[in-house]
Scaffold this motif. Structure first.
Motif, PDB file in Angstrom:
ATOM      1  N   ARG A   4     -38.651 -43.806 -51.783  1.00 40.86           N
ATOM      2  CA  ARG A   4     -38.635 -44.743 -50.418  1.00 40.86           C
ATOM      3  C   ARG A   4     -39.515 -46.167 -50.817  1.00 40.86           C
ATOM      4  NH1 ARG A   4     -40.804 -39.846 -48.184  1.00 40.86           N
ATOM      5  NH2 ARG A   4     -39.471 -38.924 -46.904  1.00 40.86           N
ATOM      6  N   ALA A  36     -44.541 -43.419 -49.940  1.00 47.13           N
ATOM      7  CA  ALA A  36     -43.654 -44.552 -50.326  1.00 47.13           C
ATOM      8  C   ALA A  36     -44.134 -45.595 -51.315  1.00 47.13           C
ATOM      9  CB  ALA A  36     -42.961 -45.252 -49.088  1.00 47.13           C
ATOM     10  N   ILE A 250     -42.196 -44.332 -42.331  1.00 48.63           N
ATOM     11  CA  ILE A 250     -42.280 -43.110 -43.137  1.00 48.63           C
ATOM     12  C   ILE A 250     -42.206 -41.939 -42.192  1.00 48.63           C
ATOM     13  CG2 ILE A 250     -43.706 -41.790 -44.422  1.00 48.63           C
ATOM     14  CD1 ILE A 250     -44.655 -44.417 -45.789  1.00 48.63           C
TER      15      ILE A 250
END
Ligand code: PGA
Length: 261
Positions: A4, A36, A250
């Motif tokens: 991510r 991420a 997220i």
């Protein structure tokens, strides 16, 4: 498994001192987060001040453009080697504002992607259709050509390091965000283009971002989509709420399962 990523694009904003201050404030809110990769893409003159402000944190610093030649008579340009020497880890390539106002072409985008990979700088390759192309219903065609052109001579082994940002031009800085389903459709299509060129495995591992009027309110719906692995954020990345946007994104994307590392 794919990463991510949330990247802020500060465009031509903030004097260096203000950029450093902003980055330091952002850092305080983000320090412990590792779900991420987080990158701030800042103007050249702010690279060092922002790096200093972020030293020891998980947040990476990227540039917004680079030249594909190492050195030479290119007045006003900055080479990838120069960025690398400063410790830059990411670079935006082919942002629509560069294509629109500064004559960036698919050819130069391709050369820049290749150069970034050679230097082990992560290219964040920006693609996206204009309003006119959208009206003509040729979005997929535009994306296919842009992606294939930009990735010419990019070998399979290097492809894992390329991040693609789908940024419909009509959504950039306009407040008119793409519908999550439409953004998903475009990102899924980009993954199919990658799959046709590099196969399933690489396609599944490629990080594909959405960008264009993302904010903390629409982040959850966008990043819950299966093929959207994070965001390239302009205006909202310069606000104190950027950390909230990332958190929302997220949180929403963790509902997608464990396709990520
Ligand atoms: P925006 O910009 O979030 O302000 O629409 C996105 C970008 O240009 O990358």
């Amino acid at each position: 498994m794919r990463r991510r990523m949330y990247a802020g694009n500060w465009k031509m904003n903030f004097l260096p001192e203000d950029a450093a201050k902003n980055a330091a404030e952002f850092r305080n809110k983000i320090q412990t987060m590792n779900a991420a990769e987080i990158v701030l893409c800042v103007p050249y003159v702010s690279l060092k001040p922002v790096m200093n402000a972020l030293e020891g944190s998980v947040i990476k610093v990227g540039a917004q453009n680079m030249h594909y030649e190492e050195k030479g008579a290119f007045t006003g340009e900055i080479s990838g080697e120069m960025l690398k020497a400063m410790g830059v880890t990411h670079v935006l390539i082919g942002h629509s504002e560069r294509r629109q106002y500064f004559g960036e072409t698919d050819e130069s985008v391709n050369l820049k992607v290749l150069k970034a990979l050679e230097l082990d700088i992560t290219p964040i390759l920006c693609v996206g259709e204009s309003q006119e192309q959208r009206n003509l219903n040729i979005t997929n065609e535009v994306l296919r050509l842009q992606v294939n052109h930009a990735l010419q001579k990019v070998y399979t082994k290097d492809m894992e390091r390329v991040v693609i940002a789908y940024e419909p031009i009509w959504a950039i800085g306009t407040g008119e965000v793409a519908e999550p389903k439409d953004a998903e459709k475009a990102c899924k299509y980009i993954r199919t283009v990658i799959k046709n060129k590099y196969g399933d495995n690489i396609a599944n591992n490629t990080t594909i971002l959405y960008g264009g009027s993302v904010d903390e309110n629409n982040a959850s719906d966008l990043f819950a989509e299966l093929n959207i692995d994070g965001g390239l954020v302009g205006g909202a990345s310069m606000k104190p709420s950027f950390s909230k946007l990332i958190n929302n994104g997220i949180r929403a994307s963790t509902t997608k399962g464990d396709d990520y590392y």
